[in-house]
Scaffold this motif. Structure first.
Motif: not given
Length: 128
Positions: A77, A79-81, A61-62, A64-69
């Motif tokens: 959602s 993808y990072t949920d 999750s961490d 993926r959130r960094n990649r999306v940002a």
């Protein structure tokens, strides 16, 4: 020589590149929710060693959130949920277990460490 399976962000591509540079023929196949695997993987006549990669859902999750940002992407959602990721990881582990494919937890491993584990699995398979 080796097929790497895993959900998104389990280092399949960099590990494949590293192994290719070491002389191993590699491919990686992402496990995507609601998509079937290529049939050849589930038959007994494949000659490749199939290895499942997984990681702890919180870590994924961490990442993926960094990649999306970083990519400024508009992914769904799921993808990072964390709940969706937990389900993805559990389903991937069940798939690996169903076909008796060796697995590697890549949560705290570098690409080089993961590759070393894969090479060890290949050597064990070769010596059987």
């Amino acid at each position: 020589d080796v097929v790497l399976l895993g959900v998104s962000r389990t280092s399949k591509t960099p590990t494949s590149i590293y192994l290719a540079n070491r002389g191993y023929k590699t491919t990686n196949i992402p496990l995507v929710p609601n998509q079937k695997l290529p049939e050849i993987l589930t038959t007994n006549d494949q000659k490749s060693c199939i290895i499942g990669l997984f990681a702890e859902p919180n870590r994924l999750s961490d990442i993926r959130r960094n990649r999306v940002a970083l990519m400024q992407e508009n992914r769904s959602s799921n993808y990072t949920d964390i709940g969706a990721i937990e389900k993805e990881v559990e389903e991937s582990k069940n798939l690996f277990k169903k076909y008796n494919w060796p697995t590697i937890d890549v949560t705290r491993k570098s690409v080089e460490e993961t590759a070393a584990s894969i090479i060890k699995i290949l050597e064990i398979k070769k010596n059987k």
